[in-house]
Design an enzyme around this catalytic site. Structure first.
Site, PDB file in Angstrom:
ATOM      1  N   PRO A   1      47.494  22.626  33.245  1.00  0.00           N
ATOM      2  CA  PRO A   1      46.344  22.664  32.335  1.00  0.00           C
ATOM      3  C   PRO A   1      45.015  22.456  33.066  1.00  0.00           C
ATOM      4  O   PRO A   1      44.016  23.078  32.724  1.00  0.00           O
ATOM      5  CB  PRO A   1      46.635  21.522  31.354  1.00  0.00           C
ATOM      6  CG  PRO A   1      48.134  21.395  31.365  1.00  0.00           C
ATOM      7  CD  PRO A   1      48.582  21.761  32.746  1.00  0.00           C
TER       8      PRO A   1
ATOM      9  N   ALA B   1      44.582  22.902  36.457  1.00  0.00           N
ATOM     10  CA  ALA B   1      44.561  23.578  37.765  1.00  0.00           C
ATOM     11  C   ALA B   1      45.088  25.000  37.627  1.00  0.00           C
ATOM     12  O   ALA B   1      46.302  25.234  37.647  1.00  0.00           O
ATOM     13  CB  ALA B   1      45.396  22.800  38.785  1.00  0.00           C
TER      14      ALA B   1
ATOM     15  N   ARG C   1      42.846  66.512  19.078  1.00  0.00           N
ATOM     16  CA  ARG C   1      41.831  66.069  18.119  1.00  0.00           C
ATOM     17  C   ARG C   1      40.598  66.971  18.174  1.00  0.00           C
ATOM     18  O   ARG C   1      40.072  67.251  19.257  1.00  0.00           O
ATOM     19  CB  ARG C   1      41.427  64.633  18.470  1.00  0.00           C
ATOM     20  CG  ARG C   1      40.244  64.104  17.735  1.00  0.00           C
ATOM     21  CD  ARG C   1      40.596  63.702  16.332  1.00  0.00           C
ATOM     22  NE  ARG C   1      39.461  63.096  15.650  1.00  0.00           N
ATOM     23  CZ  ARG C   1      39.488  62.767  14.370  1.00  0.00           C
ATOM     24  NH1 ARG C   1      40.578  62.982  13.645  1.00  0.00           N
ATOM     25  NH2 ARG C   1      38.441  62.207  13.809  1.00  0.00           N
ATOM     26  N   LYS C   2      40.158  67.425  16.987  1.00  0.00           N
ATOM     27  CA  LYS C   2      38.981  68.308  16.966  1.00  0.00           C
ATOM     28  C   LYS C   2      37.766  67.613  16.357  1.00  0.00           C
ATOM     29  O   LYS C   2      37.890  66.889  15.366  1.00  0.00           O
ATOM     30  CB  LYS C   2      39.287  69.549  16.134  1.00  0.00           C
ATOM     31  CG  LYS C   2      40.247  70.506  16.826  1.00  0.00           C
ATOM     32  CD  LYS C   2      40.322  71.824  16.074  1.00  0.00           C
ATOM     33  CE  LYS C   2      41.147  72.803  16.890  1.00  0.00           C
ATOM     34  NZ  LYS C   2      42.066  73.574  16.124  1.00  0.00           N
TER      35      LYS C   2
ATOM     36  N   PHE D   1      40.030  57.814  21.619  1.00  0.00           N
ATOM     37  CA  PHE D   1      40.728  57.895  20.331  1.00  0.00           C
ATOM     38  C   PHE D   1      39.799  57.571  19.148  1.00  0.00           C
ATOM     39  O   PHE D   1      40.190  57.758  17.999  1.00  0.00           O
ATOM     40  CB  PHE D   1      41.905  56.912  20.306  1.00  0.00           C
ATOM     41  CG  PHE D   1      43.176  57.429  20.928  1.00  0.00           C
ATOM     42  CD1 PHE D   1      43.256  57.727  22.281  1.00  0.00           C
ATOM     43  CD2 PHE D   1      44.323  57.614  20.160  1.00  0.00           C
ATOM     44  CE1 PHE D   1      44.430  58.187  22.859  1.00  0.00           C
ATOM     45  CE2 PHE D   1      45.502  58.082  20.723  1.00  0.00           C
ATOM     46  CZ  PHE D   1      45.555  58.369  22.074  1.00  0.00           C
TER      47      PHE D   1
ATOM     48  N   GLU E   1      48.037  35.632  38.327  1.00  0.00           N
ATOM     49  CA  GLU E   1      48.168  35.719  39.802  1.00  0.00           C
ATOM     50  C   GLU E   1      46.812  35.788  40.512  1.00  0.00           C
ATOM     51  O   GLU E   1      46.654  36.448  41.532  1.00  0.00           O
ATOM     52  CB  GLU E   1      49.081  36.880  40.214  1.00  0.00           C
ATOM     53  CG  GLU E   1      50.528  36.562  39.873  1.00  0.00           C
ATOM     54  CD  GLU E   1      51.541  37.321  40.680  1.00  0.00           C
ATOM     55  OE1 GLU E   1      51.289  37.608  41.855  1.00  0.00           O
ATOM     56  OE2 GLU E   1      52.599  37.601  40.115  1.00  0.00           O
TER      57      GLU E   1
ATOM     58  N   THR F   1      42.507  35.374  39.260  1.00  0.00           N
ATOM     59  CA  THR F   1      41.547  36.191  38.509  1.00  0.00           C
ATOM     60  C   THR F   1      40.873  37.212  39.438  1.00  0.00           C
ATOM     61  O   THR F   1      40.947  37.089  40.672  1.00  0.00           O
ATOM     62  CB  THR F   1      40.428  35.297  37.919  1.00  0.00           C
ATOM     63  OG1 THR F   1      39.750  34.672  39.026  1.00  0.00           O
ATOM     64  CG2 THR F   1      40.976  34.231  36.987  1.00  0.00           C
TER      65      THR F   1
HETATM   66  N1  COS Z   1      48.515  32.682  53.753  1.00  0.00           N
HETATM   67  C1  COS Z   1      48.719  31.588  54.521  1.00  0.00           C
HETATM   68  N2  COS Z   1      47.912  30.502  54.475  1.00  0.00           N
HETATM   69  C2  COS Z   1      46.858  30.550  53.629  1.00  0.00           C
HETATM   70  C3  COS Z   1      46.603  31.663  52.800  1.00  0.00           C
HETATM   71  C4  COS Z   1      47.469  32.759  52.909  1.00  0.00           C
HETATM   72  N3  COS Z   1      47.287  33.863  52.164  1.00  0.00           N
HETATM   73  N4  COS Z   1      45.486  31.422  52.084  1.00  0.00           N
HETATM   74  C5  COS Z   1      45.060  30.197  52.427  1.00  0.00           C
HETATM   75  N5  COS Z   1      45.896  29.676  53.358  1.00  0.00           N
HETATM   76  C6  COS Z   1      45.768  28.380  54.040  1.00  0.00           C
HETATM   77  C7  COS Z   1      44.429  28.284  54.754  1.00  0.00           C
HETATM   78  O1  COS Z   1      44.500  28.860  56.039  1.00  0.00           O
HETATM   79  C8  COS Z   1      44.216  26.790  54.785  1.00  0.00           C
HETATM   80  O2  COS Z   1      45.041  26.262  55.809  1.00  0.00           O
HETATM   81  P1  COS Z   1      44.496  25.133  56.839  1.00  0.00           P
HETATM   82  O3  COS Z   1      44.230  23.937  56.017  1.00  0.00           O
HETATM   83  O4  COS Z   1      45.620  24.975  57.796  1.00  0.00           O
HETATM   84  O5  COS Z   1      43.254  25.714  57.451  1.00  0.00           O
HETATM   85  C9  COS Z   1      44.816  26.324  53.456  1.00  0.00           C
HETATM   86  O6  COS Z   1      45.756  27.332  53.062  1.00  0.00           O
HETATM   87  C10 COS Z   1      43.785  26.151  52.363  1.00  0.00           C
HETATM   88  O7  COS Z   1      43.139  27.398  52.190  1.00  0.00           O
HETATM   89  P2  COS Z   1      41.730  27.545  51.457  1.00  0.00           P
HETATM   90  O8  COS Z   1      40.784  26.551  52.041  1.00  0.00           O
HETATM   91  O9  COS Z   1      41.363  28.977  51.471  1.00  0.00           O
HETATM   92  O10 COS Z   1      42.104  27.037  49.989  1.00  0.00           O
HETATM   93  P3  COS Z   1      41.203  26.918  48.686  1.00  0.00           P
HETATM   94  O11 COS Z   1      41.509  25.617  48.047  1.00  0.00           O
HETATM   95  O12 COS Z   1      39.788  27.257  48.983  1.00  0.00           O
HETATM   96  O13 COS Z   1      41.834  28.010  47.695  1.00  0.00           O
HETATM   97  C11 COS Z   1      42.125  30.161  46.688  1.00  0.00           C
HETATM   98  C12 COS Z   1      41.901  29.325  47.963  1.00  0.00           C
HETATM   99  C13 COS Z   1      40.998  30.010  45.679  1.00  0.00           C
HETATM  100  C14 COS Z   1      42.221  31.569  47.168  1.00  0.00           C
HETATM  101  C15 COS Z   1      43.474  29.726  46.025  1.00  0.00           C
HETATM  102  O14 COS Z   1      43.357  28.463  45.428  1.00  0.00           O
HETATM  103  C16 COS Z   1      43.968  30.721  44.999  1.00  0.00           C
HETATM  104  O15 COS Z   1      44.550  31.767  45.312  1.00  0.00           O
HETATM  105  N6  COS Z   1      43.781  30.388  43.684  1.00  0.00           N
HETATM  106  C17 COS Z   1      44.314  31.213  42.633  1.00  0.00           C
HETATM  107  C18 COS Z   1      45.640  30.691  42.233  1.00  0.00           C
HETATM  108  C19 COS Z   1      46.351  31.676  41.347  1.00  0.00           C
HETATM  109  O16 COS Z   1      46.495  32.843  41.680  1.00  0.00           O
HETATM  110  N7  COS Z   1      46.832  31.186  40.197  1.00  0.00           N
HETATM  111  C20 COS Z   1      47.455  32.033  39.250  1.00  0.00           C
HETATM  112  C21 COS Z   1      48.853  31.628  39.045  1.00  0.00           C
HETATM  113  S1  COS Z   1      49.618  32.775  37.962  1.00  0.00           S
HETATM  114  S2  COS Z   1      51.322  32.936  38.816  1.00  0.00           S
END
Ligand code: COS
Length: 382
Positions: A128, A130, A268-269, A338, A363, A365
């Site tokens: 909720p 995060a 459709r016309k 449509f 996955e 935004t």
């Molecule tokens: N592959 C491997 N490592 C990764 C990575 C990737 N694709 N992306 C980030 N990392 C690593 C970074 O290298 C960093 O490592 P170090 O601490 O060793 O340097 C660490 O993870 C943290 O990365 P970052 O600082 O980029 O993290 P943030 O907290 O800024 O978050 C985003 C990055 C916003 C991209 C991430 O939180 C995200 O994808 N959020 C969306 C989540 C999501 O998709 N939720 C939907 C779920 S529906 S299933």
């Protein structure tokens, strides 16, 4: 070497999935949308044909499909209904962290469960408080002997109500952010696991989305997938592999919007001629064609990159962001083609508009994809 031609095997896969979609998904999609009921019988038939979790390696009972083949398959299922397709492909989202980080015993047990019977698994990251900020999760884990005790609540989880097991991300200490996060496989029937309310959604209503709660759940050490500090990276590596598949879902939805719009515009016309003869309608349809082709190219490239191995975050996010945003626009424009009919539930395009919206949200935004893209582009220059 560059080749845009599908192999004979890929063409056969597309034909087979297309037939399945036409015969099994399209006829029931409207009803499943209305009732919120996922068609389990269709899922079982898809599973029999190897369409569910197709990229699980053969040694664990799967079809061992490459990612390019996988996105071809997803596009076809999504053409019929992205709600049904999302629930079918969510097993891949849950299987991917195990494919990346699991040991042989975990792969045999949990991937084997998915390939030996038509069951579901779910990926539980979002909470909720995060969503986009995945490093901000509050679900906790603490060591107790050889076991771990997991507490917390996960929301908006696809197939939560149906899943036999969950991939669960939890932290040893929320203040550590990504360096405290671990990942576990947790059985649905473990004591303390309960499924909460099923969400009533705008679109993709056939797919189950629910909350799942973990209340002092004892998890054996054997079910640790990622140790402290590795769980967040595993979540991100998973998305790198699964975001192209969201692009593939978008491809299917875009093609549906395009085909429905062309068929309607020819029939459709207005002003005495089919609306297909009006340039403004032609422009809407031309844009749909551009978006379909461009999304497909990005999706295929990002899937191909996965098959080559190595880091692929950039193009994965291109395909996810461009595909999702294009699908939304195409769905809006299909309703426009449509006219008043497009707004009515007896025509197929209002459902596309409702279904498309979540592509821009789940996955990651469209805004998060742009953050990932910008980070990668700047890193490339630095
Ligand atoms: N592959 C491997 N490592 C990764 C990575 C990737 N694709 N992306 C980030 N990392 C690593 C970074 O290298 C960093 O490592 P170090 O601490 O060793 O340097 C660490 O993870 C943290 O990365 P970052 O600082 O980029 O993290 P943030 O907290 O800024 O978050 C985003 C990055 C916003 C991209 C991430 O939180 C995200 O994808 N959020 C969306 C989540 C999501 O998709 N939720 C939907 C779920 S529906 S299933």
């Amino acid at each position: 070497m560059l080749n845009f031609e599908l192999s004979p095997e890929q063409k056969a896969l597309v034909d087979e999935t297309r037939r399945f979609t036409r015969e099994k998904i399209i006829p029931i999609a409207g009803e499943a949308d209305k009732t919120h009921e996922f068609p389990l019988d269709v899922f079982k038939e898809a599973w029999e044909l190897g369409f569910v979790g197709p990229n699980i390696p053969e040694e664990y009972g799967g079809a061992g499909m490459g990612e390019v083949d996988h996105v071809l398959l997803t596009e076809e299922l999504a053409f019929g209904c992205t709600g049904i397709q999302t629930s079918m492909t969510a097993n891949v989202l849950a299987a991917t962290p195990i494919l990346i980080a699991g040991n042989d015993a975990q792969k045999k047990k949990y991937l084997g469960l998915l390939t030996s019977e038509p069951v579901f698994a779910a990926y539980a990251l979002t909470e909720p408080a995060a969503g986009s900020d995945a490093a901000g999760i509050q679900a906790t884990c603490r060591k107790d002997g050889n076991d771990w005790i997991v507490n917390g609540s996960k929301c908006f989880i696809t197939n939560a109500a149906w899943a036999s097991w969950y991939i669960v991300f939890a932290t040893v200490d929320p203040s550590l952010r990504h360096s405290g996060i671990m990942a576990f496989v947790i059985d649905r029937d473990a004591q303390g696991v309960s499924v909460g309310k099923t969400e009533d959604k705008l679109g993709q209503r056939a797919s189950n989305t629910a909350t799942v709660n973990f209340d002092d759940v004892r998890v054996p050490g054997d079910n640790v997938l990622a140790e402290e500090g590795h769980g967040f990276k595993l979540a991100m590596q998973t998305f790198d592999r699964t975001r192209p598949d969201i692009g593939a879902g978008a491809c299917g939805l875009i093609r549906r919007g395009l085909e429905e719009s062309i068929a309607y515009a020819l029939e459709r016309k207005t002003f005495g001629v089919p609306i297909a003869e009006h340039q403004m309608v032609q422009a809407l349809i031309a844009e749909m064609g551009i978006k379909y082709e461009a999304t497909r190219l990005l999706v295929h490239k990002s899937a191909w990159q996965i098959d080559q191995g190595g880091r692929n975050s950039l193009v994965a996010s291109y395909s996810k962001a461009f595909g999702a945003d294009s699908a939304m626009q195409v769905a809006i424009d299909a309703v426009q083609v449509f006219g008043g009919n497009g707004y009515m539930t007896e025509y197929p395009v209002e459902k596309l508009m409702r279904d498309a919206k979540i592509l821009q949200i789940y996955e990651g935004t469209s805004q998060i994809q742009r953050m990932v893209i910008a980070k990668n582009l700047f890193a490339g220059v630095r």
